[in-house]
Design a protein around this motif. Sequence first.
Motif, short mmCIF file in Angstrom:
data_model
loop_
_atom_site.label_atom_id
_atom_site.label_comp_id
_atom_site.label_asym_id
_atom_site.label_seq_id
_atom_site.Cartn_x
_atom_site.Cartn_y
_atom_site.Cartn_z
N PRO A 239 51.14 -16.08 -20.21
CA PRO A 239 50.36 -16.89 -19.25
C PRO A 239 49.07 -17.42 -19.88
N PHE A 240 48.81 -18.69 -19.65
CA PHE A 240 47.60 -19.35 -20.15
C PHE A 240 46.77 -19.70 -18.93
N ILE A 241 45.69 -18.98 -18.72
CA ILE A 241 44.94 -19.05 -17.47
C ILE A 241 43.53 -19.57 -17.72
N VAL A 242 43.16 -20.59 -16.97
CA VAL A 242 41.83 -21.20 -17.05
C VAL A 242 41.00 -20.68 -15.88
N VAL A 243 39.80 -20.21 -16.17
CA VAL A 243 38.91 -19.68 -15.14
C VAL A 243 37.65 -20.54 -15.13
N ALA A 244 37.40 -21.21 -14.01
CA ALA A 244 36.26 -22.13 -13.94
C ALA A 244 35.90 -22.37 -12.48
N PRO A 245 34.62 -22.64 -12.19
CA PRO A 245 34.24 -22.91 -10.81
C PRO A 245 34.74 -24.27 -10.33
N GLU A 246 34.77 -24.43 -9.02
CA GLU A 246 35.21 -25.70 -8.42
C GLU A 246 34.39 -26.87 -8.94
N SER A 247 33.13 -26.64 -9.28
CA SER A 247 32.26 -27.73 -9.76
C SER A 247 32.72 -28.29 -11.10
N THR A 248 33.59 -27.57 -11.82
CA THR A 248 34.09 -28.05 -13.10
C THR A 248 35.27 -29.00 -12.92
N ILE A 249 35.85 -29.03 -11.73
CA ILE A 249 36.95 -29.95 -11.45
C ILE A 249 36.37 -31.32 -11.16
N ASP A 250 36.76 -32.30 -11.96
CA ASP A 250 36.21 -33.65 -11.86
C ASP A 250 37.28 -34.58 -11.29
N GLU A 251 37.26 -34.74 -9.98
CA GLU A 251 38.25 -35.60 -9.32
C GLU A 251 38.10 -37.07 -9.72
#
Length: 309
Positions: A239-251
């Motif tokens: 498994p390759f899992i990315v951990v980041a806050p919602e603020s890192t998601i750039d819609e």
Amino acid sequence: MRTIDWVDGAIELVDQTKLPDELVTLRITDVDTLIGAIRRLSVRGAPALGVAGALGVVLAAGDAAQIARLRAARPTAVNLAWAVDQVAALPPGKALKAALRIRDEDIAACHAMGARGADLLEGDRLRVMTVCNTGGLAAVERGTALGVVQTLHERGRLGEVLALETRPLLQGARLTTWELARMGAPHRLVTDSAGPYLLARGGIDAVLIGADRIAANGDVANKIGSYALALGAERAGVPFIVVAPESTIDEGTPSGDQIAIEDRGSEEVTTIQGVRLAPKGTEAVNPAFDVTPHDLVTAIVTERRVIRP
């Protein structure tokens, strides 16, 4: 320990360029000094850059030119621009309260991500691999991917962390091992190029990384070396899992193709801590980040949810 905070009218932050040899705190009272600290990586990591940007707007006191320069200090990590925009949209009199709210929300998010990521992984005595530094030094406290590691360790479920050294600036060797030692977590250091091979040999339960920007389609920009680990993990069935806050998601960024990748120049590659490695005049290609396509990502863990691209 907090990596960055607001203390008596100024920003105080850990100077990460001095670690692991010295634990030095910088006190910053103006935007130019803050921009210098960001560019030389005295403060780094997407969440920490977000908090630095928010507090930097307070120091700017409504000066639009200074705010614009601060926003552009590092182009790849979206949290910096996001936080600057959040605080700059308010009257200067309300900036500090908003910046401190961003700080406090980051702390809460790191605790939530740690718990959610640990819940996602099954089993005990887990062996995980990570790249760069994603602990408290990359946030305000605890961190993102290394926050998951800390939670596993606190729950008695961590077997070992294999930390990639992370050339050229060795954030894994200098910073991640320092944090793992402080938390008492079992760990070993691994050269970057050995990571995919060790995945192929088996015995690794998960790869945990952070993110500097996540595009709308789930493509992930993170420290250079992440893409190679994703390819190795895919081949090995890990498994390759990315951990980041919602603020890192750039819609606003449709895919990884639209993410600007910062090139930090030759000197970081041709020298190390002032010692020249390559002949004088050698030029280098030095992308600070790479982009992992979403189809190689098993899950993205935020403080609110688990996304499976």
